[in-house]
Design an enzyme around this catalytic site. Structure first.
Site, PDB file in Angstrom:
ATOM      1  CB  SER A 154      -0.932   0.003   1.223  1.00  0.00           C
ATOM      2  OG  SER A 154      -0.177  -0.024   2.416  1.00  0.00           O
ATOM      3  CB  ALA A 204      -3.209   2.997  -4.810  1.00  0.00           C
ATOM      4  CG  ASP A 223       7.897   7.118  -9.292  1.00  0.00           C
ATOM      5  OD1 ASP A 223       8.996   7.450  -8.786  1.00  0.00           O
ATOM      6  OD2 ASP A 223       6.965   6.648  -8.617  1.00  0.00           O
TER       7      ASP A 223
END
EC number: 2.7.11.1
Length: 419
Positions: free
Chosen positions: A31, A35, A158
């Site tokens: 997690s 999200a 990312d």
């Protein structure tokens, strides 16, 4: 593909309905701030592979966090829907919405479930570094993904070890998490990349944004190449480089630091020709983004022409549909045809307990003499067999079970595995 909404309480239920099917939620995989990801399996379809349910906006999320979750969902959905079909990018199966209450929708992506991440591989190989075979495999797969998404006009923004995962079924590394991605020339994300893997121009842009100032230029696909260069250097060195790349020494002469890392590793293993990898990494880590090598050009590096062989640790860490059993047959079995056929039949019967066996090979000559290669119908069965067969006794000997590249097995190429 969009599914209908369904009710879901504050805690994930054991079952949920989406796309006209019933899904079992088996476990939480991880997690983040916006999200959570769960392992799910489709009920009523024996043999169907498990999936990964990425649920945005967990219960109780409000305000700015809720807006960020909705934004991340829309960004990732748009990117994955446009980039579908490439073997090195995670597959999106579908999209649906869950309602915790009438005014609190939770967006969900149903994705293919992948295996070990590069982050986990780095933990396993801490201080000693990954094998050249694994570095080459990862570099090629990620560059293939980057070349494709850059051609489509996207910047991942990312790239980091946690966002590169191994696919046991496709036998390759794949990119995940496109929540910060953007179209080149239309950067609508202020803060991009993760600390330690952030390109200098993105670092400057982030600093200006924090000060309330606007940057004169937008970031380009070159930021992804910087991140990959750092990842490959970490895989080679076995060290996290977050503090190194932020140091004044790095900013003054990063090339010398890279040379030092490679020189220190050469003392340990002088037989490995690592200079092509060194040069490839340097070409990705120019401070000037205009001088950084594009992904498509990086794939032409001579580093990818070297036929490295995997270490035995690689074949334990990276699941495939093929299992290799060591320490099962000795020379007595191989030289007596009747005993050979009997023991092969016994091994096959044992292996079939974990799933359908497509083929089984026991070479009588090198390479691979006396090793047992078992091809399963899917990687899930192979993983179950590897876990349960390792350490089992067979004819008074401890069995060692590793995975084996399906592509090499299909070609009849049996590696002389490095120990």
């Amino acid at each position: 593909m969009a599914g209908s909404g369904c009710a879901w309480g504050a805690e994930p239920p054991r079952f949920l309905e989406a796309f006209g099917r019933l899904w079992q939620v088996q476990s939480r995989l991880g997690s983040g701030s916006s999200a959570s990801v769960y392992r799910v399996r489709c009920c009523g379809t024996p043999g169907s592979p498990p999936g990964a349910l990425k649920q945005f906006l967990p219960p109780g999320t409000t305000g700015a966090a809720a807006s960020a979750a909705e934004y991340g969902f829309r960004k990732e959905r748009a990117a994955l829907e446009q980039l579908q079909g490439h073997r090195n990018i995670v597959t999106l199966y579908g999209v649906f919405t869950i309602h915790f209450s009438p005014n609190v929708p939770s967006r969900c992506l149903l994705l293919e479930l992948l295996d070990v991440s590069v982050s986990e591989l780095l933990l396993y190989s801490s201080h000693q570094g990954c094998s050249m075979w694994m570095i080459q495999h990862c570099a090629r797969d990620v560059l293939e993904a980057l070349a494709f998404l850059h051609h489509e006009g996207y910047v991942h923004a990312d790239l980091k070890p946690r966002n590169i995962l191994w696919s046991a079924e496709n036998e390759c590394f794949k990119l995940i998490d496109f929540g910060l991605s953007f179209k080149e020339g239309n950067q609508d994300v202020k803060y991009i990349q993760t600390d330690g893997y952030r390109a200098p121009e993105a670092e400057l842009q982030n600093c200006l944004a924090q000060a309330g100032l606007q940057s004169d230029t937008e970031c380009t696909s070159a930021v992804d190449l910087w991140s990959l260069g750092i990842i490959l250097l970490e895989m080679f060195s076995g060290m996290k480089l977050k503090h190194t790349v932020r140091s004044q020494e790095w900013k003054a002469n990063s090339s010398a630091i890279i040379d030092h890392i490679f020189a220190s590793k050469a003392v340990v293993n002088a037989a490995i020709p690592a200079y092509h990898l060194r040069d490839l990494i340097k070409s990705m880590l120019h401070d000037d983004p205009g001088r950084r090598i594009p992904a498509e050009m990086a794939l032409c590096s001579p580093f990818f022409s070297i036929p490295f062989a995997p270490h035995i640790e690689d074949l334990v860490m990276l699941p495939t549909p093929v299992l290799r059993l060591l320490n099962v047959l000795d020379d007595d079995y191989l030289e007596n045809e009747d005993e050979y056929e009997d023991v092969v039949e016994d091994v096959k019967e044992e292996c079939q307990k974990y799933g359908p066996v497509v083929s089984l090979l026991v070479p009588k000559e090198n390479p691979g003499r006396g090793q047992v290669f078992v091809e399963y119908a899917n990687a899930g069965d192979s993983k179950a067999a590897q876990k349960l067969l390792t350490g089992r006794m067979f004819d008074g000997k401890f069995v060692v079970a590793t995975f084996y590249p399906l592509s090499a097995y299909k070609r009849g190429y049996l590696y002389q595995t490095l120990l």
